[in-house]
Design an enzyme around this catalytic site. Structure first.
Site, short mmCIF file in Angstrom:
data_model
loop_
_atom_site.label_atom_id
_atom_site.label_comp_id
_atom_site.label_asym_id
_atom_site.label_seq_id
_atom_site.Cartn_x
_atom_site.Cartn_y
_atom_site.Cartn_z
N TYR A 130 0.85 -1.20 0.00
CA TYR A 130 0.00 0.00 0.00
C TYR A 130 0.88 1.25 0.00
O TYR A 130 2.00 1.21 0.51
CB TYR A 130 -0.91 -0.01 1.23
N SER A 230 -19.07 -3.90 -5.66
CA SER A 230 -18.17 -3.61 -4.55
C SER A 230 -18.88 -2.69 -3.57
O SER A 230 -19.96 -2.14 -3.84
CB SER A 230 -16.89 -2.95 -5.06
N LYS A 405 -17.86 -8.15 2.27
CA LYS A 405 -17.04 -7.48 3.27
C LYS A 405 -17.26 -8.15 4.63
O LYS A 405 -18.38 -8.47 5.02
CB LYS A 405 -17.42 -6.01 3.36
#
Length: 410
Positions: A130, A230, A405
């Site tokens: 990241y 998403s 999620k």
């Protein structure tokens, strides 16, 4: 600053107290001297919140829950936290540990975490891929909601009982408690669900900003996006519907395609098509009913990003906020020359950092998004609720494609 070796000869409870005092001093120093990490050719500030007690943990090596400091001056609190001590693709390196908490200072806040999602970006930080990486060892998690337990004498924007979310990336939300500075937090209303509050600050805010910042959209306009199922994609559908904006939603083909299409349509999606359907039949039948989109949102890249780009109207804008396919986005020159397409990128973390000194825009955005939740126009994603001790399942599931999620419940 050094610790004398004579501490080892003292009684265990005295050693623990001195080490915790040492951690508190480290906390104060680190707040003044945050380390820097390179990212994209710039030096990115590494948030110190959430990792400082790791230094004390390595020295202490024990659970100090409920122990009083020398002379009974104060209570030493601790938390359970998911800690990683190296950057690795092996998610098993994230382990549950006990950490002593820093002392409560005049401008600091003690928070009990209520719920924290596991996002792909969280695992990217563990893997070391990241753009922002925390100093090691680190506590995982960037998003979540907590309840204020205790505040310092000079804290004025939060009070015990308030719900709060982190302002910046790197907070370390995968823990039961945290002590941080007042400026590291912002309140959210308690009249929305814990799940809604825990997932409000990243994905819905990303959708909100992209729908408001790149094109002057009016009711009747059209937006096209990939990765529509998403968390961001679902938020885009709902916020756009509340604005009177139509959405064209591209998803990957999958065995449960019909169920996904129905779910997105229930959220307010106008058109839902697979990548294969768009490639084979195009979108001309859609454009007979709706205007060509001025705004395209791309979180996939590769061929899927090209489908969004090629569908934009003249002078449209393509906003890229992710690259899940890990493939480059091909940009034919004709779209830039003859269609005057604008290419933009968006990163919620950078937006928050750009406005950190003036929280009014962050406050305004959170109020607007929470208002949508309160009114029923924005519902939290259909998450898998995972008890905190079962964190390993949530982490491994997040690595797999086409997963919902997962949210850790503390």
């Amino acid at each position: 600053m050094t610790l004398t070796w004579s501490l080892r000869k003292q009684r265990l409870h005295e050693s623990q107290t001195y080490v915790v005092e040492f951690v508190f001093k480290l906390t104060s120093l680190s707040k003044q001297n945050c380390s820097l990490a390179p990212s994209g050719g710039r030096m990115m500030r590494r948030p110190a919140v959430g990792r400082l007690t790791q230094a004390g943990l390595s020295l202490l090596g024990q659970n100090v829950s409920g122990q009083w400091g020398c002379g009974g001056r104060r209570m030493v609190h601790h938390c359970s936290a998911l800690v990683y001590r190296e950057h690795t693709a092996n998610i098993a390196a994230v382990r549950l540990e006990q950490l002593p908490l820093p002392a409560l200072r005049r401008r600091s806040v003690r928070v009990r975490m209520l719920a924290a999602p596991v996002n792909p970006a969280d695992l990217n930080m563990v893997q070391g891929t990241y753009p922002v990486l925390c100093p090691l060892p680190a506590v995982g998690g960037n998003e979540g909601v907590g309840e204020v337990l205790e505040v310092g004498d000079d804290v004025h924007t939060v009070r015990p009982g308030d719900w709060v979310v982190p302002v910046d990336t790197g907070f370390g939300t995968w823990r039961t408690e945290a002590v941080c500075e007042e400026d590291d937090l912002i309140t959210v209303p308690k009249d929305i669900s814990v799940l809604g509050a825990a997932t409000i600050a990243v994905n819905p805010c990303t959708a909100f900003r992209m729908l408001h910042d790149f094109q002057a959209l009016r009711p009747g306009c059209t937006v096209i996006q990939n990765g529509a199922n998403s968390a961001v994609g679902q938020a885009v559908i709902q916020i756009a519907a509340a604005m009177g904006i139509r959405t064209i939603n591209i998803i990957r083909d999958r065995p449960n395609r019909a169920a996904v299409v129905k779910e997105l349509q229930t959220l307010g999606a106008d058109y839902v098509l697979t990548e294969e359907e768009v490639m084979s039949s195009g979108l001309q039948h859609v454009f007979q009913e709706a205007p060509k989109p001025k705004l395209g949102l791309n979180c996939v890249g590769g061929v899927s990003g090209g489908l969004v780009l090629s569908s934009l109207d003249y002078a449209g804008t393509l906003v890229t906020y992710g690259g899940m396919a890990k493939k480059p986005l091909h940009i034919p020159a004709k779209f830039l020359i003859f269609k005057n397409i604008t290419l933009q990128g968006f990163w919620m973390t950078q937006w928050k950092r750009n406005h950190r000194q003036d929280k009014s825009r962050l406050r305004s955005m959170l109020d607007a998004v929470c208002g949508l939740v309160r009114s029923g126009h924005l519902i939290p994603p259909n998450c898998v609720r995972t008890p905190f001790p079962q964190y390993s399942h949530a982490l491994h599931a997040t690595l797999q494609p086409l997963q919902r999620k997962h949210v850790l419940l503390m």
